[in-house]
Scaffold this active site. Sequence first.
Site, PDB file in Angstrom:
ATOM      1  N   LEU A 268     -14.665  18.786  -0.171  1.00  0.00           N
ATOM      2  CA  LEU A 268     -14.591  20.142  -1.214  1.00  0.00           C
ATOM      3  C   LEU A 268     -14.394  21.207  -1.608  1.00  0.00           C
ATOM      4  O   LEU A 268     -14.082  21.975  -2.483  1.00  0.00           O
ATOM      5  CB  LEU A 268     -15.157  19.391  -2.390  1.00  0.00           C
ATOM      6  CG  LEU A 268     -15.217  18.012  -2.518  1.00  0.00           C
ATOM      7  CD1 LEU A 268     -16.517  17.881  -3.343  1.00  0.00           C
ATOM      8  CD2 LEU A 268     -14.131  17.221  -3.327  1.00  0.00           C
TER       9      LEU A 268
ATOM     10  N   ASN B 248     -14.386  25.808   4.213  1.00  0.00           N
ATOM     11  CA  ASN B 248     -15.889  25.587   5.002  1.00  0.00           C
ATOM     12  C   ASN B 248     -14.747  24.241   5.913  1.00  0.00           C
ATOM     13  O   ASN B 248     -13.652  23.376   5.639  1.00  0.00           O
ATOM     14  CB  ASN B 248     -16.319  24.507   4.349  1.00  0.00           C
ATOM     15  CG  ASN B 248     -17.453  24.092   5.065  1.00  0.00           C
ATOM     16  OD1 ASN B 248     -17.300  23.473   6.107  1.00  0.00           O
ATOM     17  ND2 ASN B 248     -18.095  23.759   3.726  1.00  0.00           N
TER      18      ASN B 248
ATOM     19  N   GLU C 171     -24.678  32.777  -4.279  1.00  0.00           N
ATOM     20  CA  GLU C 171     -24.273  31.639  -3.338  1.00  0.00           C
ATOM     21  C   GLU C 171     -26.057  31.367  -2.865  1.00  0.00           C
ATOM     22  O   GLU C 171     -26.496  30.857  -1.492  1.00  0.00           O
ATOM     23  CB  GLU C 171     -23.811  31.342  -1.873  1.00  0.00           C
ATOM     24  CG  GLU C 171     -22.423  31.564  -2.660  1.00  0.00           C
ATOM     25  CD  GLU C 171     -22.001  30.579  -3.039  1.00  0.00           C
ATOM     26  OE1 GLU C 171     -22.384  29.452  -2.087  1.00  0.00           O
ATOM     27  OE2 GLU C 171     -21.357  29.932  -4.025  1.00  0.00           O
TER      28      GLU C 171
ATOM     29  N   HIS D 216     -20.713  31.959   4.153  1.00  0.00           N
ATOM     30  CA  HIS D 216     -21.864  32.304   3.915  1.00  0.00           C
ATOM     31  C   HIS D 216     -22.536  33.581   4.877  1.00  0.00           C
ATOM     32  O   HIS D 216     -21.515  33.143   6.103  1.00  0.00           O
ATOM     33  CB  HIS D 216     -22.383  31.013   3.930  1.00  0.00           C
ATOM     34  CG  HIS D 216     -22.204  29.860   2.248  1.00  0.00           C
ATOM     35  ND1 HIS D 216     -22.797  28.721   3.036  1.00  0.00           N
ATOM     36  CD2 HIS D 216     -22.368  30.939   1.096  1.00  0.00           C
ATOM     37  CE1 HIS D 216     -22.306  28.144   1.478  1.00  0.00           C
ATOM     38  NE2 HIS D 216     -22.259  29.696   0.879  1.00  0.00           N
TER      39      HIS D 216
ATOM     40  N   CYS E  54     -29.126  26.161   6.262  1.00  0.00           N
ATOM     41  CA  CYS E  54     -27.876  25.293   5.048  1.00  0.00           C
ATOM     42  C   CYS E  54     -29.586  24.484   4.747  1.00  0.00           C
ATOM     43  O   CYS E  54     -29.455  24.252   3.077  1.00  0.00           O
ATOM     44  CB  CYS E  54     -26.528  24.151   4.616  1.00  0.00           C
ATOM     45  SG  CYS E  54     -25.907  26.066   6.652  1.00  0.00           S
TER      46      CYS E  54
END
Length: 439
Positions: free
Chosen positions: A19, A23, A171, A243, A362
């Site tokens: 998704l 990434n 984020e 990120h 993360c």
Amino acid sequence: MPEVNFDGLIGPTHNYSGLSEGNIASKKNFASPSNPKKAALQGIEKAEILIKSGLQQGFFLPHERPFLPGLKQLGFNGSNEQILKSAYKFSKVLLSNFTSASSMWAANAATISPSFDTQDKKTHITPANLKSMFHRSIETEFTFNQCKLIFKGNCFKVHEPALSISGRGDEGAANHLRISRSHNEKGFEIFVYGDSGFSRDNLSIKRQALEVSKSIANNHKLDDENTFFLQQNSEAIEMGSFHNDIVSLSNENIFIAHEKAFQDRNKLTKLLKNLEAKIDNFQFIEISDSEIPLKNIIDSYLLNSQLATNGQNEMMLILPEEVKSYETCMAWLDKLKQISDIKLYDFVNIRQSMMNGGGPACLRLKVVLDENETKELNQNFLMTSEKLDAIKSLIEREYRDNLHPDDLPDPNLLDESRRVLDELTQIFDVGSIYEFQKL
Ligand code: SUG
């Protein structure tokens, strides 16, 4: 005063649906079978390292997935089974978005400014709006609710999620660094952004907007002279550092960054001079591209390691096992022990999360608090060995060990997920917090 980390408990629908644009791992592992049971146990094992080192550890509960209220809002109706089947038939990717277990990456849950930094001496918390990825944007409401439950004392200020600009949002802690002589002294906060929300450069996905970062800093009542804004390097974003916490990290007086982490060298130099002048024993450790090429940094997730100050006031680094395959990284780790206060390393296997682009850092939201504030936290979300045992046996009993994106419309998966979440609310003793519990 040590820190408290809140990890995202990995939910029963963990899967690889590809998704996240930009990434690499998420795209590469699209449609691989996942193992939600293994994923959840791996996440807990990582958290247990910190518990063993003397830190308090919290967990956010997984979100309600598949999220039927979202599908109903889009006009799918009938029985639960009919809703899942018709949504899947209409669009597989739509159902995947509403079924993602992405709330596991708690670094994206919120931005936290400790009370030591803020003018009103409250701990400020802003849940991330995560607007650039749909599957992540639907986390915000439930994260907001959990933040209000966890940080409910008077010493906390939980803000509404920030606005977003043209699909660019914020984020959370993944794009936020804090540097201070020690946790409980006034710190410097660095907000790291992709671009202005008004920029029309669409070469890569820049998730965080400068204006949104700025709004969070303003609302958190930070002093201007202690607040900085740095732009992510576009080359790093294009290579897969969606990120900033993939190319830099900080803890207390330590700031580590790859040479290509930030766009503007002059701005970084100015910031470093400021930090050197104001923070005793400030250590900036830069990794040059010749020492470890940017690609190795991103592929290994070396800088997505979790750097924490443990109960004995020592710095420890929790690294993903993948780092061991990179000679350049291992040589640098030998050097790091000699040149810094970081002496303790632990390697963890969190492969299930890594395959979706989520490393040790993360999976957690670091919260720096003083002793009184720690007592004000809702203790129901903090782990005890009894709670952890109950959670682990629930995972062993109920989670699947094999899940494919094509399994997502299976009504049994919905039933299993609801059973798990229902039992978790009992283990955490938090009452009925999910939509399906309120029906
Ligand atoms: O937002 N992956 C997450 C990974 C988040 C990592 N967090 C930090 N760096 N702090 C993301 O891209 C993949 C889901 C999927 O493809 O099924 C995903 O959402």
